[in-house]
Design a protein around this motif. Structure first.
Motif, PDB file in Angstrom:
ATOM      1  N   ARG A  34       0.816  -1.102   0.090  1.00 16.95           N
ATOM      2  CA  ARG A  34       0.016   0.089  -0.037  1.00 16.95           C
ATOM      3  C   ARG A  34       0.846   1.270  -0.002  1.00 16.95           C
ATOM      4  N   ASN A  35       0.956   1.847  -1.101  1.00 14.75           N
ATOM      5  CA  ASN A  35       1.710   3.041  -1.157  1.00 14.75           C
ATOM      6  C   ASN A  35       0.904   4.200  -0.792  1.00 14.75           C
ATOM      7  N   PRO A  36       1.320   4.963   0.381  1.00 18.15           N
ATOM      8  CA  PRO A  36       0.640   6.118   1.149  1.00 18.15           C
ATOM      9  C   PRO A  36       0.159   7.113  -0.036  1.00 18.15           C
ATOM     10  N   GLY A  37       1.102   7.519  -0.719  1.00 22.10           N
ATOM     11  CA  GLY A  37       1.044   8.593  -1.749  1.00 22.10           C
ATOM     12  C   GLY A  37      -0.111   8.236  -2.661  1.00 22.10           C
ATOM     13  N   ILE A  38      -0.042   7.034  -3.209  1.00 26.34           N
ATOM     14  CA  ILE A  38      -0.978   6.450  -4.234  1.00 26.34           C
ATOM     15  C   ILE A  38      -2.289   6.568  -3.779  1.00 26.34           C
ATOM     16  N   ALA A  39      -2.228   5.995  -2.330  1.00 24.55           N
ATOM     17  CA  ALA A  39      -3.630   5.977  -1.546  1.00 24.55           C
ATOM     18  C   ALA A  39      -4.271   7.045  -1.462  1.00 24.55           C
ATOM     19  N   THR A  40      -3.599   8.356  -1.233  1.00 27.54           N
ATOM     20  CA  THR A  40      -4.252   9.701  -1.239  1.00 27.54           C
ATOM     21  C   THR A  40      -4.814  10.194  -2.590  1.00 27.54           C
ATOM     22  N   LEU A  41      -4.262   9.700  -3.822  1.00 27.19           N
ATOM     23  CA  LEU A  41      -4.683  10.274  -4.960  1.00 27.19           C
ATOM     24  C   LEU A  41      -5.762   9.104  -5.490  1.00 27.19           C
ATOM     25  N   ALA A  42      -5.870   7.818  -5.079  1.00 28.99           N
ATOM     26  CA  ALA A  42      -6.626   6.813  -5.991  1.00 28.99           C
ATOM     27  C   ALA A  42      -8.209   6.822  -5.204  1.00 28.99           C
ATOM     28  N   ASP A  43      -9.156   6.303  -5.864  1.00 27.30           N
ATOM     29  CA  ASP A  43     -10.453   6.018  -5.393  1.00 27.30           C
ATOM     30  C   ASP A  43     -10.640   4.784  -4.660  1.00 27.30           C
ATOM     31  N   GLY A  44      -9.493   3.744  -4.962  1.00 23.20           N
ATOM     32  CA  GLY A  44      -9.417   2.548  -4.294  1.00 23.20           C
ATOM     33  C   GLY A  44      -8.192   2.019  -4.454  1.00 23.20           C
ATOM     34  N   VAL A  45      -7.865   1.219  -3.413  1.00 26.44           N
ATOM     35  CA  VAL A  45      -6.415   0.367  -3.529  1.00 26.44           C
ATOM     36  C   VAL A  45      -6.604  -0.980  -3.021  1.00 26.44           C
ATOM     37  N   GLU A  46      -6.218  -1.747  -3.811  1.00 23.13           N
ATOM     38  CA  GLU A  46      -6.235  -3.295  -3.569  1.00 23.13           C
ATOM     39  C   GLU A  46      -4.879  -3.731  -3.498  1.00 23.13           C
ATOM     40  N   ILE A  47      -4.675  -4.472  -2.291  1.00 22.18           N
ATOM     41  CA  ILE A  47      -3.351  -5.339  -1.974  1.00 22.18           C
ATOM     42  C   ILE A  47      -3.330  -6.841  -2.843  1.00 22.18           C
ATOM     43  N   LEU A  48      -2.949  -6.986  -3.857  1.00 23.05           N
ATOM     44  CA  LEU A  48      -2.733  -8.243  -4.202  1.00 23.05           C
ATOM     45  C   LEU A  48      -1.538  -8.653  -5.042  1.00 23.05           C
ATOM     46  N   ASP A  49      -1.168  -9.644  -5.281  1.00 22.98           N
ATOM     47  CA  ASP A  49       0.136 -10.075  -6.198  1.00 22.98           C
ATOM     48  C   ASP A  49      -0.133  -9.322  -7.551  1.00 22.98           C
ATOM     49  N   ALA A  50       0.770  -8.277  -8.073  1.00 21.34           N
ATOM     50  CA  ALA A  50       0.703  -7.764  -9.326  1.00 21.34           C
ATOM     51  C   ALA A  50       1.080  -8.471 -10.284  1.00 21.34           C
ATOM     52  N   THR A  51       1.667  -9.867 -10.079  1.00 19.80           N
ATOM     53  CA  THR A  51       2.212 -10.778 -11.125  1.00 19.80           C
ATOM     54  C   THR A  51       1.173 -11.846 -11.126  1.00 19.80           C
ATOM     55  N   ASP A  52      -0.028 -11.737 -10.707  1.00 17.13           N
ATOM     56  CA  ASP A  52      -0.858 -12.786 -10.705  1.00 17.13           C
ATOM     57  C   ASP A  52      -1.862 -12.231 -11.780  1.00 17.13           C
ATOM     58  N   PRO A  53      -1.976 -12.694 -12.920  1.00 16.09           N
ATOM     59  CA  PRO A  53      -2.965 -12.199 -14.030  1.00 16.09           C
ATOM     60  C   PRO A  53      -4.540 -12.307 -13.627  1.00 16.09           C
ATOM     61  N   GLU A  54      -4.816 -13.466 -13.057  1.00 10.91           N
ATOM     62  CA  GLU A  54      -6.226 -13.706 -12.689  1.00 10.91           C
ATOM     63  C   GLU A  54      -6.723 -12.507 -11.439  1.00 10.91           C
ATOM     64  N   ALA A  55      -5.910 -12.552 -10.412  1.00 10.74           N
ATOM     65  CA  ALA A  55      -6.137 -11.380  -9.464  1.00 10.74           C
ATOM     66  C   ALA A  55      -6.279  -9.995 -10.009  1.00 10.74           C
ATOM     67  N   VAL A  56      -5.427  -9.467 -10.987  1.00 15.86           N
ATOM     68  CA  VAL A  56      -5.155  -8.264 -11.470  1.00 15.86           C
ATOM     69  C   VAL A  56      -6.628  -8.042 -12.336  1.00 15.86           C
ATOM     70  N   THR A  57      -7.043  -8.981 -13.147  1.00 15.40           N
ATOM     71  CA  THR A  57      -7.912  -8.887 -13.865  1.00 15.40           C
ATOM     72  C   THR A  57      -9.331  -8.804 -13.471  1.00 15.40           C
ATOM     73  N   SER A  58      -9.509  -9.754 -12.445  1.00 19.12           N
ATOM     74  CA  SER A  58     -10.524  -9.621 -11.623  1.00 19.12           C
ATOM     75  C   SER A  58     -10.829  -8.121 -10.942  1.00 19.12           C
ATOM     76  N   TYR A  59      -9.794  -7.574 -10.429  1.00 17.89           N
ATOM     77  CA  TYR A  59     -10.084  -6.517  -9.750  1.00 17.89           C
ATOM     78  C   TYR A  59     -10.328  -5.506 -10.855  1.00 17.89           C
ATOM     79  N   ALA A  60      -9.715  -5.452 -11.816  1.00 15.78           N
ATOM     80  CA  ALA A  60      -9.990  -4.353 -13.110  1.00 15.78           C
ATOM     81  C   ALA A  60     -11.449  -4.506 -13.522  1.00 15.78           C
ATOM     82  N   CYS A  61     -11.782  -5.739 -13.513  1.00 16.49           N
ATOM     83  CA  CYS A  61     -13.508  -6.014 -13.936  1.00 16.49           C
ATOM     84  C   CYS A  61     -14.245  -5.449 -12.784  1.00 16.49           C
ATOM     85  N   GLU A  62     -13.935  -5.602 -11.671  1.00 19.03           N
ATOM     86  CA  GLU A  62     -14.651  -5.263 -10.840  1.00 19.03           C
ATOM     87  C   GLU A  62     -14.939  -3.723 -10.625  1.00 19.03           C
ATOM     88  N   VAL A  63     -13.883  -2.879 -10.832  1.00 19.50           N
ATOM     89  CA  VAL A  63     -13.924  -1.456 -10.708  1.00 19.50           C
ATOM     90  C   VAL A  63     -14.178  -1.135 -12.121  1.00 19.50           C
TER      91      VAL A  63
END
Ligand code: AMP
Ligand code: GLY
Length: 428
Positions: A34-63
């Protein structure tokens, strides 16, 4: 319709990308931290394994992301872009196969060779360590020794600079890499040019010089990059405008050869007495170089991303005519034996006129603490490199014990030493 952008990655580079996008779109972030700088700029932050295609894609679809931007190289290598595109989400970054221009250094050199790209040094690739050692013994001159895969910029050893031929052989024998590239050592001054690429076109940004060595006066081991500067014009003080243009034409030839590439193409060059030569290409913004370049963009980054997605001509990139100096504060002992857990006193308020970008930090008990990697970066912007350096240093004045900074980056003395080095190499 407002765009919804998913930014993948949580370092200093991604904080700079978030800052460039925030306000122009709905912004979400996913990363392993969790990057505190990005967190203040973003509408939502999800902690996940950024090299996991399924996790990233499912979050992208969710938002309901309409666009994705990939910061680091590891997700590119893991095929995150392929997965997002298969799910119908345009991702500004190369597909896994195209990202090999960064992720496989043997492929990179061969590709550049096959396409006759100018500025590619002599090289050989090896799968057998002993054959590589024999080549080192027989080679008349110095070599750079590179593992073919990703090592976060820390795997390369340069003979004649950091170590001798015997130590290079010992390094290879100890390291157990599958494949290594041995290439002609380039001598000169290094610089980076980052280009936005899509639809067969590219838009290049001003040159930046990073400082890889851990300690002042370019001593010590290689790091991810301790800090960097750029000038108020596109070239750097040690290069001519013509040399900058030569590097741009190498980038252009590479974009043409890469056919259909999209995302960032980061050219790392060595300015030699014979002009710019290719140290390497990366498939993403540089960290720290993104923190120099993105803050001086006058053209909104989002406009470029949307044009890329819509198959339109990319807008020309306008830049503020300002010099920038970026300095990282890193944990004591970084990169070899870093001490984590130091409280970081630098915050956006204490940074004054400088921009503050968070990298690898831990947010706990109401405070922000170092981990074992680069912690925070400050960036000064001004009419001259010297003034920008002063702004960065002022922001760092509250960095207490447990943090280390290369105070020489961007100082008049070090910039002059770069100019003198090139003058000496040119023999005049
Ligand atoms: P890379 O991981 O390819 O960026 O390499 C890390 C660093 O090693 C570069 O930034 C250069 O300082 C150095 N390096 C890489 N290749 C060469 C080369 N052929 N000649 C001299 N230095 C090199
Ligand atoms: N600053 C070096 C890199 O991002 O690879």
């Amino acid at each position: 319709m407002a765009e919804t952008v998913l930014l993948v990655g949580g370092g200093g580079r991604e904080h700079a990308i978030a800052r460039a996008l925030a306000g122009d779109c709905v912004l979400y972030n996913c990363a392993g931290n969790r990057n505190p700088g990005i967190a203040t700029l973003a509408d939502g932050v999800e902690i996940l394994d950024a090299t996991d295609p399924e996790a990233v894609t499912s979050y992208a679809c969710e938002v309901e992301a309409t666009l994705a931007v990939i910061g680091p190289e590891a997700p590119l290598e893991a095929g995150i872009v392929d997965a997002l595109e298969d799910a119908g989400i345009y991702a500004f970054g190369p597909r896994r196969e195209q990202a090999r221009i960064e992720t496989d250094k043997a492929f990179q050199r061969q590709f550049l060779d096959e396409h006759g790209i100018p500025g590619n040094p002599d090289f050989e690739t090896f799968e057998d360590v002993e054959e590589a050692c024999t080549y080192i013994e027989a080679y008349d001159g110095d070599l750079a020794v590179k593992p073919a895969g990703l090592t976060g910029g820390k795997g390369v050893r340069v003979i004649g600079d950091q170590l001798g031929a015997e130590e290079a052989k010992a390094y290879l024998r100890e390291s157990d890499y599958d494949r290594v590239v041995l290439e002609e050592r380039l001598v000169g001054e290094e610089f980076t040019i980052q280009a936005l690429v899509a639809n067969g076109e590219f838009r290049a940004s001003p040159a930046v010089q990073d400082h890889k060595r851990a300690y002042e006066d370019d001593e010590g081991p290689n790091t991810g990059g301790m800090g960097s500067y750029s000038d108020a014009v596109r070239e750097l003080p040690f290069m001519t405008h013509e040399e900058y243009e030569q590097a741009i034409s190498i980038l252009g030839a590479t974009v043409d050869a890469l056919e259909g590439y999209k995302g960032i193409l980061y050219g790392q060059f060595m300015l030699t007495a014979e002009g710019p030569k290719i140290v390497e290409f990366n498939a993403r913004f540089g960290d720290p170089e993104a923190m120099n370049t993105l803050p001086v963009f006058d053209t909104p980054l989002l406009e470029v991303l949307v044009a890329a997605r819509e198959n339109e001509t990319l807008p020309d990139l306008e830049f503020a005519e300002q010099a920038t100096v970026c300095k990282y504060a890193v944990p004591e002992g970084y990169p070899e034996d870093p001490t984590a857990g130091t409280a970081i006193e630098i915050d956006p308020e204490s940074a004054g006129d400088a921009l503050l970008f968070y990298a690898s930090v831990e947010n706990r008990d109401g405070g922000i603490y170092t981990t074992t990697s680069r912690a925070v970066a400050v960036v000064g912007l001004a009419d001259t490199i010297t003034d920008a350096e002063g702004i960065a240093e002022e922001a760092l004045s509250v960095a207490g014990e447990g943090l280390r900074v290369r105070h020489d980056i961007g100082t008049p003395d070090l910039v002059q030493a770069r100019i003198d080095h090139m003058t000496e190499l040119r023999g005049n």
